[in-house]
Scaffold this active site. Sequence first.
Site, PDB file in Angstrom:
ATOM      1  N   TYR A 211      13.059  -2.975 -12.373  1.00  0.00           N
ATOM      2  CA  TYR A 211      13.563  -2.599 -10.870  1.00  0.00           C
ATOM      3  C   TYR A 211      12.962  -3.733  -9.987  1.00  0.00           C
ATOM      4  O   TYR A 211      13.785  -4.541  -9.197  1.00  0.00           O
ATOM      5  CB  TYR A 211      12.958  -1.298 -10.513  1.00  0.00           C
TER       6      TYR A 211
ATOM      7  N   SER B  63      13.849  -4.467  -1.563  1.00  0.00           N
ATOM      8  CA  SER B  63      12.681  -3.279  -1.524  1.00  0.00           C
ATOM      9  C   SER B  63      11.572  -4.366  -1.509  1.00  0.00           C
ATOM     10  O   SER B  63      11.546  -5.540  -1.585  1.00  0.00           O
ATOM     11  CB  SER B  63      12.723  -2.820  -2.774  1.00  0.00           C
TER      12      SER B  63
HETATM   13  N1  LIG Z   1      13.645   5.300  -1.839  1.00  0.00           N
HETATM   14  C1  LIG Z   1      12.864   4.246  -2.091  1.00  0.00           C
HETATM   15  O1  LIG Z   1      11.477   4.148  -2.076  1.00  0.00           O
HETATM   16  C2  LIG Z   1      13.458   3.102  -1.927  1.00  0.00           C
HETATM   17  C3  LIG Z   1      12.559   1.897  -1.549  1.00  0.00           C
HETATM   18  C4  LIG Z   1      13.018   0.655  -1.408  1.00  0.00           C
HETATM   19  C5  LIG Z   1      14.418   0.277  -1.291  1.00  0.00           C
HETATM   20  N2  LIG Z   1      15.053   1.421  -1.955  1.00  0.00           N
HETATM   21  C6  LIG Z   1      16.689   1.130  -2.358  1.00  0.00           C
HETATM   22  O2  LIG Z   1      17.438   1.820  -1.440  1.00  0.00           O
HETATM   23  C7  LIG Z   1      18.774   2.006  -2.029  1.00  0.00           C
HETATM   24  C8  LIG Z   1      19.159   3.545  -2.128  1.00  0.00           C
HETATM   25  O3  LIG Z   1      18.092   4.307  -2.641  1.00  0.00           O
HETATM   26  P1  LIG Z   1      17.880   5.854  -2.204  1.00  0.00           P
HETATM   27  O4  LIG Z   1      16.276   5.823  -1.860  1.00  0.00           O
HETATM   28  O5  LIG Z   1      18.573   6.246  -1.145  1.00  0.00           O
HETATM   29  O6  LIG Z   1      17.940   6.523  -3.730  1.00  0.00           O
HETATM   30  P2  LIG Z   1      18.831   7.741  -4.338  1.00  0.00           P
HETATM   31  O7  LIG Z   1      18.663   8.864  -3.319  1.00  0.00           O
HETATM   32  O8  LIG Z   1      18.642   7.779  -5.738  1.00  0.00           O
HETATM   33  O9  LIG Z   1      20.523   7.151  -3.979  1.00  0.00           O
HETATM   34  C9  LIG Z   1      20.943   6.090  -4.853  1.00  0.00           C
HETATM   35  C10 LIG Z   1      22.453   5.948  -4.631  1.00  0.00           C
HETATM   36  O10 LIG Z   1      22.829   4.998  -5.590  1.00  0.00           O
HETATM   37  C11 LIG Z   1      24.107   5.677  -6.123  1.00  0.00           C
HETATM   38  N3  LIG Z   1      24.250   4.978  -7.526  1.00  0.00           N
HETATM   39  C12 LIG Z   1      23.202   4.851  -8.246  1.00  0.00           C
HETATM   40  N4  LIG Z   1      23.605   4.739  -9.502  1.00  0.00           N
HETATM   41  C13 LIG Z   1      25.121   4.490  -9.383  1.00  0.00           C
HETATM   42  C14 LIG Z   1      26.104   3.936 -10.152  1.00  0.00           C
HETATM   43  N5  LIG Z   1      26.153   3.682 -11.665  1.00  0.00           N
HETATM   44  N6  LIG Z   1      27.510   4.041  -9.696  1.00  0.00           N
HETATM   45  C15 LIG Z   1      27.644   4.167  -8.298  1.00  0.00           C
HETATM   46  N7  LIG Z   1      26.575   4.500  -7.511  1.00  0.00           N
HETATM   47  C16 LIG Z   1      25.242   4.701  -7.986  1.00  0.00           C
HETATM   48  C17 LIG Z   1      23.736   7.090  -6.199  1.00  0.00           C
HETATM   49  O11 LIG Z   1      25.054   7.579  -5.894  1.00  0.00           O
HETATM   50  P3  LIG Z   1      25.631   8.696  -7.269  1.00  0.00           P
HETATM   51  O12 LIG Z   1      24.623   9.131  -8.060  1.00  0.00           O
HETATM   52  O13 LIG Z   1      26.371   9.759  -6.803  1.00  0.00           O
HETATM   53  O14 LIG Z   1      26.374   7.388  -8.277  1.00  0.00           O
HETATM   54  C18 LIG Z   1      23.193   7.106  -4.958  1.00  0.00           C
HETATM   55  O15 LIG Z   1      24.111   7.196  -3.710  1.00  0.00           O
HETATM   56  C19 LIG Z   1      18.657   1.481  -3.452  1.00  0.00           C
HETATM   57  O16 LIG Z   1      19.082   0.255  -3.579  1.00  0.00           O
HETATM   58  C20 LIG Z   1      17.177   1.657  -3.668  1.00  0.00           C
HETATM   59  O17 LIG Z   1      16.664   0.621  -4.697  1.00  0.00           O
HETATM   60  C21 LIG Z   1      14.844   2.762  -2.115  1.00  0.00           C
END
Ligand SMILES: NC(=O)c1ccc[n+]([C@@H]2O[C@H](COP(=O)([O-])OP(=O)(O)OC[C@H]3O[C@@H](n4cnc5c(N)ncnc54)[C@H](OP(=O)(O)O)[C@@H]3O)[C@@H](O)[C@H]2O)c1
Length: 273
Positions: free
Chosen positions: A165, A152
């Site tokens: 984070y 990120s």
């Molecule tokens: N959205 C943003 O603004 C942003 C910006 C920069 C980086 N990112 C990164 O992008 C990645 C994906 O995030 P997203 O935005 O798509 O968020 P999201 O929609 O909240 O998805 C998060 C994913 O992580 C999984 N996860 C969370 N805790 C878990 C656990 N204990 N065990 C297994 N799986 C787990 C969730 O699956 P389950 O709940 O089904 O387990 C879900 O599939 C993350 O690493 C996040 O830090 C996001």
Amino acid sequence: MAMPPYNPFAADCSLRYVLITGASMGIGALFAREFAKRGRNLVLVARSADAMHMLAEELRRSCGIRVEVFPADLRDPGSPERILEFCHLRHTEVDLLINCAGLSRAGDFSDIPEEKLDEIVMVNMLTLAKLTRLFLPDMVQRKQGAIMNIASLAGFQGVPGLGLYSATKSFIITLSEALHAELKKSGISVTAVCPGFTDTAIFEHSGHNRTQIRLPVCKPEVVVEAAIKGLMKNRMLVYPTLLDRFLVYSQRVASRGMAIGLAGFFAGIRSDR
Ligand SMILES: NC(=O)c1ccc[n+]([C@@H]2O[C@H](COP(=O)([O-])OP(=O)(O)OC[C@H]3O[C@@H](n4cnc5c(N)ncnc54)[C@H](OP(=O)(O)O)[C@@H]3O)[C@@H](O)[C@H]2O)c1
């Protein structure tokens, strides 16, 4: 002699698998759709079994690929070994590991419940490192493969209101940079993708009021497309948008304190800044 960059769409990858953690929703689910459209077999990992089975069924039907689903809670210390064992039992050779699962918690560090702190550290850092460690040796032996870690922009400085984070994302960037250099001559690509705020449910999951964010929120499709392009060029770091690149590069002329203050201002979590 330097090996050519890993190409996930080369003909000899067609029988192998892309393993995606965090594949139940958001950016991870979009990666699954994009790789499926382009003919790659998949292993999907997250906790939400129903969501992954539905996605798997849809992708098998529409893209004619093979999809394995492994429901797992990545805060469980034994989960990386169980994922590897599952892949061995199913004879699914993984040549691309996408460490996308991740979570956040908005607010003051002192207010984070202990179990949430453990989960963030475990999922964002330790499980990512262990999965990488477990899947790498086969890739090294085959002299082909890639690790893509979703970091990120938050990892380039501490972000007030997202302290833990941002620290975990710094870990991902640092580890990925080192592995990129270590594996340069082995045919293994290592890429850290560094998106800014992206339109997924992460804000609801983390208690981050997205209306307070003072930057444009990017579409996840933009992140996934840039990530795949960056992977194919064996980029060490991928900035999905021009603004992301500008924000990182502008830190070279700003003081550290200013970069941290601005990051907190953009995130808009702490009302006293
Ligand atoms: N959205 C943003 O603004 C942003 C910006 C920069 C980086 N990112 C990164 O992008 C990645 C994906 O995030 P997203 O935005 O798509 O968020 P999201 O929609 O909240 O998805 C998060 C994913 O992580 C999984 N996860 C969370 N805790 C878990 C656990 N204990 N065990 C297994 N799986 C787990 C969730 O699956 P389950 O709940 O089904 O387990 C879900 O599939 C993350 O690493 C996040 O830090 C996001």
